[in-house]
Design a protein around this motif. Structure first.
Motif, PDB file in Angstrom:
ATOM      1  N   LEU A  70       0.710  -1.234  -0.051  1.00  0.00           N
ATOM      2  CA  LEU A  70      -0.187   0.046  -0.024  1.00  0.00           C
ATOM      3  C   LEU A  70       0.910   1.409  -0.190  1.00  0.00           C
ATOM      4  O   LEU A  70       0.696   2.150  -0.797  1.00  0.00           O
ATOM      5  N   ALA A  71       1.905   1.134   0.883  1.00  0.00           N
ATOM      6  CA  ALA A  71       2.934   2.353   0.901  1.00  0.00           C
ATOM      7  C   ALA A  71       3.439   2.652  -0.573  1.00  0.00           C
ATOM      8  O   ALA A  71       3.855   3.904  -0.903  1.00  0.00           O
ATOM      9  N   LYS A  72       3.821   1.666  -1.265  1.00  0.00           N
ATOM     10  CA  LYS A  72       4.183   1.929  -2.749  1.00  0.00           C
ATOM     11  C   LYS A  72       3.374   1.933  -3.561  1.00  0.00           C
ATOM     12  O   LYS A  72       3.692   2.149  -4.840  1.00  0.00           O
ATOM     13  N   GLY A  73       2.187   2.037  -3.225  1.00  0.00           N
ATOM     14  CA  GLY A  73       1.018   2.138  -4.248  1.00  0.00           C
ATOM     15  C   GLY A  73       0.749   1.002  -5.189  1.00  0.00           C
ATOM     16  O   GLY A  73       0.597   1.293  -6.300  1.00  0.00           O
ATOM     17  N   ASP A  74       1.099   0.021  -4.413  1.00  0.00           N
ATOM     18  CA  ASP A  74       1.044  -1.475  -5.418  1.00  0.00           C
ATOM     19  C   ASP A  74      -0.266  -1.946  -5.069  1.00  0.00           C
ATOM     20  O   ASP A  74      -0.569  -2.834  -4.144  1.00  0.00           O
ATOM     21  N   SER A  75      -1.655  -1.785  -5.656  1.00  0.00           N
ATOM     22  CA  SER A  75      -2.611  -2.460  -5.366  1.00  0.00           C
ATOM     23  C   SER A  75      -2.851  -3.913  -5.834  1.00  0.00           C
ATOM     24  O   SER A  75      -3.464  -4.491  -5.375  1.00  0.00           O
ATOM     25  N   ALA A  76      -2.101  -4.204  -6.717  1.00  0.00           N
ATOM     26  CA  ALA A  76      -2.089  -5.674  -7.057  1.00  0.00           C
ATOM     27  C   ALA A  76      -1.757  -6.594  -6.081  1.00  0.00           C
ATOM     28  O   ALA A  76      -2.262  -7.591  -5.859  1.00  0.00           O
ATOM     29  N   TYR A  94      -8.212   4.012  -2.776  1.00  0.00           N
ATOM     30  CA  TYR A  94      -7.668   4.542  -1.584  1.00  0.00           C
ATOM     31  C   TYR A  94      -6.326   5.177  -1.940  1.00  0.00           C
ATOM     32  O   TYR A  94      -5.756   6.127  -1.731  1.00  0.00           O
ATOM     33  N   ILE A  95      -5.495   4.463  -2.705  1.00  0.00           N
ATOM     34  CA  ILE A  95      -4.052   4.857  -3.220  1.00  0.00           C
ATOM     35  C   ILE A  95      -4.290   6.053  -3.890  1.00  0.00           C
ATOM     36  O   ILE A  95      -3.288   7.015  -3.725  1.00  0.00           O
ATOM     37  N   ASN A  96      -5.099   6.081  -4.910  1.00  0.00           N
ATOM     38  CA  ASN A  96      -5.308   7.614  -5.916  1.00  0.00           C
ATOM     39  C   ASN A  96      -5.686   8.635  -5.237  1.00  0.00           C
ATOM     40  O   ASN A  96      -5.329   9.765  -5.426  1.00  0.00           O
ATOM     41  N   MET A  97      -6.499   8.384  -3.900  1.00  0.00           N
ATOM     42  CA  MET A  97      -6.808   9.678  -3.137  1.00  0.00           C
ATOM     43  C   MET A  97      -5.577   9.835  -2.073  1.00  0.00           C
ATOM     44  O   MET A  97      -5.717  11.017  -1.403  1.00  0.00           O
ATOM     45  N   GLY A  98      -4.351   9.213  -2.060  1.00  0.00           N
ATOM     46  CA  GLY A  98      -3.266   9.518  -1.281  1.00  0.00           C
ATOM     47  C   GLY A  98      -3.236   8.918  -0.064  1.00  0.00           C
ATOM     48  O   GLY A  98      -2.441   9.075   0.942  1.00  0.00           O
ATOM     49  N   SER A 102      -2.936   9.576   5.279  1.00  0.00           N
ATOM     50  CA  SER A 102      -2.562   9.744   3.626  1.00  0.00           C
ATOM     51  C   SER A 102      -0.988  10.111   3.946  1.00  0.00           C
ATOM     52  O   SER A 102      -0.487   9.983   4.863  1.00  0.00           O
ATOM     53  N   LYS A 103      -0.671  10.283   2.789  1.00  0.00           N
ATOM     54  CA  LYS A 103       0.896  10.590   2.497  1.00  0.00           C
ATOM     55  C   LYS A 103       1.423  11.752   3.332  1.00  0.00           C
ATOM     56  O   LYS A 103       2.387  11.687   3.944  1.00  0.00           O
ATOM     57  N   GLU A 104       0.491  12.301   3.644  1.00  0.00           N
ATOM     58  CA  GLU A 104       0.870  13.816   4.563  1.00  0.00           C
ATOM     59  C   GLU A 104       0.517  13.651   5.879  1.00  0.00           C
ATOM     60  O   GLU A 104       0.577  14.631   6.688  1.00  0.00           O
ATOM     61  N   ASP A 105       0.259  12.276   6.224  1.00  0.00           N
ATOM     62  CA  ASP A 105       0.006  11.963   7.800  1.00  0.00           C
ATOM     63  C   ASP A 105      -1.347  12.507   8.429  1.00  0.00           C
ATOM     64  O   ASP A 105      -1.523  12.766   9.177  1.00  0.00           O
ATOM     65  N   LYS A 106      -2.208  12.674   7.049  1.00  0.00           N
ATOM     66  CA  LYS A 106      -3.537  13.168   7.739  1.00  0.00           C
ATOM     67  C   LYS A 106      -4.457  12.069   7.946  1.00  0.00           C
ATOM     68  O   LYS A 106      -4.432  11.005   7.017  1.00  0.00           O
ATOM     69  N   PRO A 107      -5.154  11.727   8.977  1.00  0.00           N
ATOM     70  CA  PRO A 107      -6.012  10.906   9.403  1.00  0.00           C
ATOM     71  C   PRO A 107      -7.173  10.237   8.315  1.00  0.00           C
ATOM     72  O   PRO A 107      -7.642  11.437   7.859  1.00  0.00           O
ATOM     73  N   VAL A 108      -7.271   9.123   7.867  1.00  0.00           N
ATOM     74  CA  VAL A 108      -8.058   8.679   7.041  1.00  0.00           C
ATOM     75  C   VAL A 108      -9.169   8.041   7.613  1.00  0.00           C
ATOM     76  O   VAL A 108     -10.199   7.711   7.538  1.00  0.00           O
ATOM     77  N   GLY A 109      -8.569   7.206   8.736  1.00  0.00           N
ATOM     78  CA  GLY A 109      -9.432   6.332   9.495  1.00  0.00           C
ATOM     79  C   GLY A 109      -8.647   5.678  10.644  1.00  0.00           C
ATOM     80  O   GLY A 109      -7.601   5.270  10.426  1.00  0.00           O
ATOM     81  N   ILE A 110      -9.148   5.585  11.698  1.00  0.00           N
ATOM     82  CA  ILE A 110      -8.810   4.817  12.837  1.00  0.00           C
ATOM     83  C   ILE A 110      -9.710   3.911  13.579  1.00  0.00           C
ATOM     84  O   ILE A 110     -10.918   4.626  13.646  1.00  0.00           O
ATOM     85  N   GLY A 111      -9.542   2.847  13.913  1.00  0.00           N
ATOM     86  CA  GLY A 111     -10.509   1.767  14.367  1.00  0.00           C
ATOM     87  C   GLY A 111     -10.159   0.612  14.648  1.00  0.00           C
ATOM     88  O   GLY A 111      -8.926   0.168  14.873  1.00  0.00           O
ATOM     89  N   LYS A 112     -11.096  -0.407  14.577  1.00  0.00           N
ATOM     90  CA  LYS A 112     -10.789  -1.821  14.811  1.00  0.00           C
ATOM     91  C   LYS A 112     -11.261  -2.630  13.676  1.00  0.00           C
ATOM     92  O   LYS A 112     -12.024  -2.185  13.059  1.00  0.00           O
ATOM     93  N   TYR A 113     -10.567  -3.939  13.780  1.00  0.00           N
ATOM     94  CA  TYR A 113     -11.088  -4.612  12.591  1.00  0.00           C
ATOM     95  C   TYR A 113     -11.209  -6.254  13.255  1.00  0.00           C
ATOM     96  O   TYR A 113     -10.360  -6.751  14.014  1.00  0.00           O
TER      97      TYR A 113
END
Length: 169
Positions: free
Chosen positions: A60-66, A99-103, A131-142
Motif C-alpha cells: 500500500l505504501a508503494k502504491g501497489d494495489s495488485a 484509496y491509493i489514488n486519493m493518497g 494519507s501520504k501527508e499523515d492526515k488521518p483517513v481512519g482509525i478503528g478496529k477490525y
C-alpha cells in the motif's frame, strides 16, 4: 502303532500352531502405522498473518494495489463502514487502488488476538490509516478471517469500523 499315530498327529498340530503364529506375526508386522498429524501451531500462524499484514501495508505504501489485492482470497469480502460489501479479489483490489489514488497509503495494523485452526483463523486488531501527508483517513478496529489459499494465509473476510465520530457535514 498308536504311538506313531500320536507322534504324527502331534507334529501336524505343532506345524499348524507354528504356521498360525508366523502368519499372525507377519500380518502384525505389515500393519500400517498411522503417522500422527502434526498439531496445529497457532503461534506460528499468527506470525505468518502478521507477516502477510506487513506485506499488505508495504505494498500500500508503494502504491501497489495488485499486491494488496493478492492478499485476499478469490472469493473474499471486504466489509467496511459506510459502503456496501465489496466482493471478490478484483473488486477489492480496485477499492484499494481508489484509496491509493486519493493518497491514502499509510496503514498501520496491530494484531491483538488470533484464534482458529489450520483452515480458518480469525484475527482481531486495530488500524490507523493515514494519507501520504499523515492526515488521518481512519482509525478503528477490525476483524479478519484468514483462509489458506495456495498454501498461504489470505484474507477471506475483512471487516473494519471506525472509532472516529460521525461527521455532521
Amino acid at each position: 502303532m498308536f504311538a506313531i499315530l500320536l507322534i504324527l498327529l502331534t507334529k501336524s498340530i505343532m506345524k499348524k500352531i507354528i504356521l498360525t503364529a508366523l502368519i499372525a506375526t507377519t500380518l502384525f508386522a505389515c500393519k500400517e502405522t498411522a503417522t500422527p498429524k502434526p498439531e496445529f501451531d497457532l503461534a506460528n500462524a499468527k506470525k505468518e498473518i502478521e507477516a502477510a499484514n506487513e506485506t499488505l501495508t508495504n505494498a500500500l505504501a508503494k502504491g501497489d494495489s495488485a499486491t494488496v489485492g493478492n492478499s485476499y482470497t478469490m472469493d473474499a469480502k471486504f466489509l467496511e463502514s459506510n459502503i456496501p460489501a465489496v466482493v471478490g479479489r478484483a473488486k477489492i483490489q480496485n477499492l484499494w487502488a481508489g484509496y491509493i489514488n486519493m493518497g491514502a497509503t499509510k496503514l498501520k495494523l496491530t494484531t491483538l488476538d488470533v484464534w482458529g485452526n489450520e483452515n480458518l483463523i480469525t484475527e482481531e486488531g486495530t488500524y490507523d490509516f493515514k494519507s501520504k501527508e499523515d492526515k488521518p483517513v481512519g482509525i478503528g478496529k477490525y476483524m479478519a478471517v484468514w483462509k489458506k489459499e495456495d498454501g498461504k494465509w489470505k484474507l477471506y473476510r475483512d471487516m473494519a469500523n471506525s472509532d472516529l465520530p460521525i461527521s455532521k457535514e
